[in-house]
Design an enzyme around this catalytic site. Structure first.
Site, PDB file in Angstrom:
ATOM      1  N   CYS A  58       0.808  -1.223   0.000  1.00 15.98           N
ATOM      2  CA  CYS A  58       0.000   0.000   0.000  1.00 15.98           C
ATOM      3  C   CYS A  58       0.838   1.269   0.000  1.00 15.98           C
ATOM      4  O   CYS A  58       0.287   2.356  -0.178  1.00 15.98           O
ATOM      5  CB  CYS A  58      -0.928   0.002   1.203  1.00 15.98           C
ATOM      6  SG  CYS A  58      -2.079  -1.392   1.244  1.00 15.98           S
TER       7      CYS A  58
ATOM      8  N   HIS B  98     -14.649   3.334   4.064  1.00 16.21           N
ATOM      9  CA  HIS B  98     -16.064   2.978   3.971  1.00 16.21           C
ATOM     10  C   HIS B  98     -16.572   3.059   2.534  1.00 16.21           C
ATOM     11  O   HIS B  98     -17.308   2.179   2.074  1.00 16.21           O
ATOM     12  CB  HIS B  98     -16.888   3.915   4.860  1.00 16.21           C
ATOM     13  CG  HIS B  98     -18.355   3.604   4.875  1.00 16.21           C
ATOM     14  ND1 HIS B  98     -19.246   4.136   3.953  1.00 16.21           N
ATOM     15  CD2 HIS B  98     -19.095   2.802   5.691  1.00 16.21           C
ATOM     16  CE1 HIS B  98     -20.455   3.698   4.208  1.00 16.21           C
ATOM     17  NE2 HIS B  98     -20.400   2.891   5.253  1.00 16.21           N
TER      18      HIS B  98
ATOM     19  N   HIS C  11      12.518   1.749   6.059  1.00  9.02           N
ATOM     20  CA  HIS C  11      12.305   0.317   5.810  1.00  9.02           C
ATOM     21  C   HIS C  11      12.681  -0.461   7.059  1.00  9.02           C
ATOM     22  O   HIS C  11      13.770  -0.284   7.604  1.00  9.02           O
ATOM     23  CB  HIS C  11      13.150  -0.147   4.622  1.00  9.02           C
ATOM     24  CG  HIS C  11      12.605  -1.352   3.932  1.00  9.02           C
ATOM     25  ND1 HIS C  11      12.444  -2.561   4.569  1.00  9.02           N
ATOM     26  CD2 HIS C  11      12.159  -1.534   2.665  1.00  9.02           C
ATOM     27  CE1 HIS C  11      11.936  -3.433   3.725  1.00  9.02           C
ATOM     28  NE2 HIS C  11      11.753  -2.841   2.552  1.00  9.02           N
TER      29      HIS C  11
ATOM     30  N   HIS D  35      -3.802  19.199   7.037  1.00 10.35           N
ATOM     31  CA  HIS D  35      -4.544  18.055   6.514  1.00 10.35           C
ATOM     32  C   HIS D  35      -3.638  16.826   6.524  1.00 10.35           C
ATOM     33  O   HIS D  35      -2.444  16.926   6.256  1.00 10.35           O
ATOM     34  CB  HIS D  35      -5.036  18.323   5.085  1.00 10.35           C
ATOM     35  CG  HIS D  35      -5.690  19.656   4.908  1.00 10.35           C
ATOM     36  ND1 HIS D  35      -6.917  19.966   5.433  1.00 10.35           N
ATOM     37  CD2 HIS D  35      -5.257  20.781   4.262  1.00 10.35           C
ATOM     38  CE1 HIS D  35      -7.230  21.213   5.118  1.00 10.35           C
ATOM     39  NE2 HIS D  35      -6.242  21.720   4.418  1.00 10.35           N
TER      40      HIS D  35
END
Length: 484
Positions: free
Chosen positions: A184, A383, A264, A350
């Site tokens: 991801c 969602h 990492h 943000h």
């Protein structure tokens, strides 16, 4: 001029009057200072801008709710009743809504994962977002000098980058890169890689970053519970971003890249094995998400923010954090000191936090001390679209713009995790106020978020215990006597 020359002559004469042991270090220091300034000026990196981006919104007939999942599991005849109950439980607890999107093979009626379906899924997502992005950015495909394509679970031959080059007829000397297995975090890693490639070019240019995930060949047909979770939370999604270091495009760009950071943690065995592709006992291939994933994500995040904090936090917050840690240590509570983290809300307006799952969002919120408004975009993205892997952070950015929250000068933090285990951050500064574009995936549904929490079931305070069988028999006999 005469006054200046006289002052310079006086300075030179005063320097000549200095003893040699003092004069030599002084001159050497001055020369070193001049050389450092010139190196900084000449070696200053060209600023990189996010010109625009696009997120894929599949057709409504690809929506996948709980009923679709149950129908697919029933008709495929690959799962036991216990496995079906487990997947139903995971789906209900996952935080996914009823409007996420599934790959095309789910709706084919064949219940088989084939290469043809994988190619169809890839082309639908990649070609759509690239077409939308280039059109609204007023950039020709032949103007792209760097192409970075990321897909963790699907690496065909020719590569996904070659598919895009062929479809859009890009020039022969385009620098195309495809990488897989990044999980991801591939979206933020792709931005970091493209920015570095732009800066080493002699001439300014454009870099196209395209990120997606492909589940058509990686759907798991088996009964290993660790490997079934991916079926329940991963969904279809793609994104494309166009970044540039052309100075003339600054007026058109939305954001400026301030900093990237990659850490990492694969040297640790638990981190390496937290999410791994493997075979089950029957030879079925899938991705196993172990129970250590949430703990590893928390540990990796601590190490990551410790490296990032000095570069993004204001000095006042750094001093405040040092004071709190020192106070905890002086009070004889080193455990509490280790649990303290700086307030990153002082550094960013943000935050696009990795929304890979409900447990991951909860862990990040707890560790960082974030309230519900901060993690609202992450929960809303999970969602509405599910876990779309590397494109998640761009769907969250689109959420901010759909809500018209981005103002010029605002700082924005993208944070993503990936298998390995790795963490990657990208920091942007908004160059102008941003609203939703015509292709914003939240158009038409942003007003429904944040969703209201379900109303808790009220407790029954007038609860009366049920009578036992002996008591029921006695009551029945008593009523019969009264009737007689």
């Amino acid at each position: 001029l005469s006054a200046m020359s006289s002052s310079m002559a006086a300075a030179v004469s005063s320097l000549r009057s200095l003893p040699l042991p003092i004069l030599v270090p002084l001159v050497a220091s001055a020369l070193a200072f001049v050389v450092t300034v010139f190196r900084r000026v000449l070696g200053r990196q060209r600023p990189v801008y996010l010109l625009n981006y696009s997120c894929h919104l599949p057709d409504a007939d690809r929506q996948c709710n709980l009923e679709v999942c149950e129908y697919f599991g029933l008709r495929s005849k690959r799962y036991t009743d216990e496995t079906a109950d487990f997947m139903r439980l995971i789906f209900r607890k996952s935080g996914l809504g009823q409007e996420t999107f599934a790959p095309p093979f789910i709706f084919s009626g064949k219940f088989e994962k084939t290469l043809a379906f994988a190619i169809q899924e890839a082309e639908e997502g990649l070609f759509t977002v690239v077409s939308q992005l280039l059109a609204k950015s007023d950039v020709s495909p032949r103007d792209v000098s760097v192409l970075v394509v990321a897909c963790s679970m699907y690496s065909p031959q020719p590569s996904l980058a070659s598919m895009i080059v062929r479809r859009f007829k890009m020039k022969d000397d385009v620098k195309a890169y495809s990488f897989a297995g990044m999980g991801c975090s591939a979206g933020t890693v792709g931005i970091d890689m493209a920015a570095r490639l732009l800066r080493v070019q002699r001439r300014p240019g454009y870099a196209l970053v395209v990120v997606t995930e492909n589940t058509s060949l990686n759907w798991y047909f088996g009964n290993n519970k660790h490997m079934l979770v991916t079926n329940c939370i991963f969904r279809v999604g793609s994104a494309a971003a166009l970044i540039t270091d052309v100075p003339a495009r600054r007026a058109d760009a939305k954001y400026q890249l301030l900093r990237t950071l990659r850490t990492h943690h694969g040297a640790d065995d638990a981190a390496y094995n937290a999410a791994v592709q493997m075979e089950d006992e029957d030879g079925g291939v899938g991705v196993a998400l172990t129970k250590d994933l949430v703990r590893v994500a928390g540990a990796g995040l601590r190490s990551h923010i410790a490296t990032l904090a000095p570069y993004v936090l204001p000095v006042s917050e750094l001093l405040r954090y040092v004071y709190r840690v020192a106070w905890a240590y002086s009070g004889g509570n080193p455990k509490a000191a280790a649990g303290l983290v700086p307030d990153f809300q002082r550094a960013f307006e943000h935050m696009c936090i990795h929304s890979g799952g409900k447990a991951v969002i909860d862990t990040v919120a707890k560790l960082m001390g974030f309230g519900p408004p901060v993690v609202e975009p992450a929960r809303a993205t999970l969602h509405r679209f599910g876990n779309t892997s590397s494109s998640l952070v761009f769907y969250e950015l689109a959420y901010f713009e759909a809500k018209r929250r981005v103002r010029a000068g605002d700082r924005l933090w993208m944070l993503a995790f990936g298998t390995g285990f790795k963490a990657c951050s990208v920091v942007w500064r908004a160059l102008r106020d941003s609203g939703p574009d015509a292709d914003n995936p939240w158009n038409g549904c942003a007003h429904r978020y944040p969703m209201a929490l379900p109303v808790p079931t009220p407790r029954r305070h007038n609860y009366q215990p049920q009578p036992q069988p002996e008591q029921q028999q006695q009551q029945l006999e008593a009523e019969q006597k009264k009737q007689l």
